[in-house]
Motif scaffolding. Structure first.
Motif, PDB file in Angstrom:
ATOM      1  N   VAL A  36       0.855  -1.191   0.000  1.00 59.80           N
ATOM      2  CA  VAL A  36       0.000   0.000   0.000  1.00 59.80           C
ATOM      3  C   VAL A  36       0.885   1.232   0.000  1.00 59.80           C
ATOM      4  CG1 VAL A  36      -1.832   1.256   1.191  1.00 59.80           C
ATOM      5  CG2 VAL A  36      -1.734  -1.257   1.334  1.00 59.80           C
ATOM      6  N   LEU A  94      -5.442   2.302   5.198  1.00 59.87           N
ATOM      7  CA  LEU A  94      -5.655   1.049   4.477  1.00 59.87           C
ATOM      8  C   LEU A  94      -4.813  -0.077   5.074  1.00 59.87           C
ATOM      9  CD1 LEU A  94      -5.753   2.275   0.771  1.00 59.87           C
ATOM     10  CD2 LEU A  94      -7.661   1.459   2.148  1.00 59.87           C
ATOM     11  N   ARG A 115      -6.539  -1.288   8.160  1.00 61.25           N
ATOM     12  CA  ARG A 115      -7.746  -2.061   7.868  1.00 61.25           C
ATOM     13  C   ARG A 115      -7.387  -3.436   7.298  1.00 61.25           C
ATOM     14  NH1 ARG A 115     -13.256  -0.953   7.044  1.00 61.25           N
ATOM     15  NH2 ARG A 115     -14.287  -2.995   7.082  1.00 61.25           N
ATOM     16  N   PHE A 116      -6.370  -3.496   6.446  1.00 66.17           N
ATOM     17  CA  PHE A 116      -5.928  -4.785   5.917  1.00 66.17           C
ATOM     18  C   PHE A 116      -5.522  -5.718   7.052  1.00 66.17           C
ATOM     19  CE2 PHE A 116      -5.440  -3.308   1.450  1.00 66.17           C
ATOM     20  CZ  PHE A 116      -5.891  -4.456   0.811  1.00 66.17           C
ATOM     21  N   GLU A 170      -8.617  -6.962   8.904  1.00 69.81           N
ATOM     22  CA  GLU A 170      -9.426  -7.908   8.134  1.00 69.81           C
ATOM     23  C   GLU A 170      -8.694  -9.227   7.890  1.00 69.81           C
ATOM     24  OE1 GLU A 170     -12.551  -7.679   7.263  1.00 69.81           O
ATOM     25  OE2 GLU A 170     -12.774  -5.690   8.151  1.00 69.81           O
ATOM     26  N   VAL A 211      -2.998   0.240  -4.149  1.00 66.15           N
ATOM     27  CA  VAL A 211      -2.711  -1.079  -3.586  1.00 66.15           C
ATOM     28  C   VAL A 211      -2.210  -1.990  -4.704  1.00 66.15           C
ATOM     29  CG1 VAL A 211      -3.721  -3.132  -2.497  1.00 66.15           C
ATOM     30  CG2 VAL A 211      -4.453  -0.844  -1.772  1.00 66.15           C
ATOM     31  N   PRO A 222     -11.055   2.069   2.932  1.00 61.18           N
ATOM     32  CA  PRO A 222     -11.091   0.999   3.940  1.00 61.18           C
ATOM     33  C   PRO A 222     -12.277   0.052   3.772  1.00 61.18           C
ATOM     34  CG  PRO A 222     -10.482   3.069   4.976  1.00 61.18           C
ATOM     35  CD  PRO A 222     -10.861   3.399   3.550  1.00 61.18           C
ATOM     36  N   VAL A 250     -11.525  -2.993   1.506  1.00 60.48           N
ATOM     37  CA  VAL A 250     -10.524  -3.989   1.898  1.00 60.48           C
ATOM     38  C   VAL A 250     -11.126  -5.386   2.038  1.00 60.48           C
ATOM     39  CG1 VAL A 250      -8.962  -4.687   3.759  1.00 60.48           C
ATOM     40  CG2 VAL A 250      -8.939  -2.324   2.913  1.00 60.48           C
TER      41      VAL A 250
END
Length: 434
Positions: free
Chosen positions: A198, A215, A218-219, A222, A249, A270, A273
């Motif tokens: 990212v 991001l 959030r990755f 998740e 990304v 986000p 993701v």
């Protein structure tokens, strides 16, 4: 010979600093016209750059003003076409080195960050000798981890070399990138799973500084929620080109055929993701409405493949987390989730599968998956809505059924076989009666 090589490398670095030109998706590139940072000359001697300087300038911050003007709600967010915005290249090299908070705007030219400076200069000098068009990007490095400072990750080779130093740069470039061999005494280690990078280079552009860290966080959340720890690795990286498409990304990993592919996504928020993890990584489907392009394809080939995927039959409405609109099917209420743009997720790779070659019939209705109030999924023919900036349907490539793939010639052949068998039976019956 070594001194001549050093002079060539230093000449290349000086030329870069003077002219600021290279491929737009390499860290050794021209700054984006909208980049808003001043560019300090280098890191603090022998150490990291002063973090307060960068953070004070807004790099990596996500305060109210930055989030509004440079984040996911900025006015130009999702206003440009994405497909075909990745310049052709065949190999991506990532050097693990420090972290985005201390990267100067041009880490490849920073006076005191010798390793990235010398490696990028050596790549420039030898790029015409390389059989594979190569891009170099910096990613985050932490000593004692899977991505320690000085580690080099190479895609699509899916290998890692440990602990490169500035003393080894010339030998490494010669043996690995020019001769496509192995660097000794180092030995390549195999990489497994998916690698997500990212762009979080906030000192290069404030949009990346705001969007990137959000991001990455959030990755990581998740990945844990989806049980993908150890299967998916996410890392912040330096400038990859296309600041205005932030969040940017890149995902490297096996496609539907097992070959390693590298796909670029832009305008990622986000909320997108989980979709990237579920569709691209777990199901092997391209999330086309965020897709910028693919490693190994020219810009024209990317656009053509994108259009081809958009002409596949088999539209399926997928929940993107939007509020459902009520529809009545067979006397019961169903929920059809609406999305802001018409998109399609389909086969990864070069589109050579039968799935990616099905033509779109101009006049037909689409099979849409709808969910009833009781939670039961129902297939129902619904009128197709045209794509646009408003409501549309996200497409998912579906394989044709056996009946749909049965050609007219196959029918004739089957009938011929049946008639032949009947004729033989009748002839044999007559023969027995003689």
């Amino acid at each position: 010979m070594a001194s001549a090589s050093s002079r060539d490398r230093e000449d290349a670095l000086a030329s870069f600093a003077a002219n600021n030109h290279s491929q737009s998706s390499s860290p050794i590139t021209v700054a984006d016209p909208l980049a808003l940072y001043s560019e300090p000359s280098g890191s603090a001697p022998g150490s990291f750059q002063n973090e307060d300087l960068l953070l004070g300038a807004g790099g990596g911050g996500d305060g109210g003003g930055d989030a509004e003007f440079f984040g996911f709600s900025r006015p130009e967010f999702r206003q440009a076409q994405l497909a075909g915005t990745v310049q052709f290249y065949k190999r991506h090299v990532f050097l693990c080195y420090k972290n985005p908070k201390v990267w100067p705007p041009r880490i490849e030219a920073a006076e005191f960050d010798r390793l990235p400076r010398l490696l990028s200069a050596a790549v420039v000098v030898r790029k015409n000798d390389m059989r594979n068009e190569t891009r170099l990007t910096i990613c985050e490095g932490h000593d004692g981890t899977e991505t320690s400072n000085g580690d080099v990750l190479i895609f699509p080779d899916m290998i890692r070399y440990r602990r490169l130093t500035h003393f080894d740069v010339d030998t490494f470039v010669e043996e690995v990138l020019v001769k496509d061999g192995e660097w000794l005494p180092g030995a390549p280690e195999s990489l497994n799973g998916f690698y997500v990078f990212v762009c979080s280079h906030g000192s290069r552009d404030r949009r990346c500084g705001v969007c990137g860290p959000a991001l990455v966080s959030r990755f990581r959340e998740e990945i844990e929620l989806h049980g993908l720890h150890g299967k998916v690795t996410v890392s912040p990286c330096s400038h990859v080109g296309g600041h205005d498409y932030a969040g940017n990304v890149i995902i490297f990993g096996p496609d539907f055929s097992g070959a390693i592919s590298g796909h670029w996504y832009g305008y990622v928020s986000p909320e997108d993701v989980p979709i990237l993890l579920e569709q691209h990584i777990e199901q092997g489907k391209i999330v086309d409405w965020l897709w910028r392009g693919q490693m190994g394809l020219s810009e024209d080939a990317q656009k053509k493949l994108h259009e081809q995927r958009f002409q596949l039959e088999g539209d399926i409405t997928v929940n993107k987390g939007k509020e459902p609109t009520g529809t009545w099917v067979d006397g019961s209420r169903t929920d059809v989730f609406e999305t802001p743009v018409e998109v399609m997720a389909c086969c990864q790779g070069n589109g050579s599968s039968s799935c990616c070659q099905q033509p779109l019939l101009s006049e037909r209705t689409d099979e849409k998956v709808v969910k009833s109030a009781s939670g039961r999924k129902t297939n129902k023919k619904l009128p197709r809505t045209k794509s646009g900036k408003g409501v549309g349907a996200r497409k998912v490539c579906s394989m044709p059924t056996w009946l749909e793939s049965w050609e007219r010639e196959d029918t004739y052949a089957a009938l011929a076989v049946v008639f032949a068998a009947v004729s033989v039976g009748v002839a044999y019956s007559c023969y027995k009666q003689l």
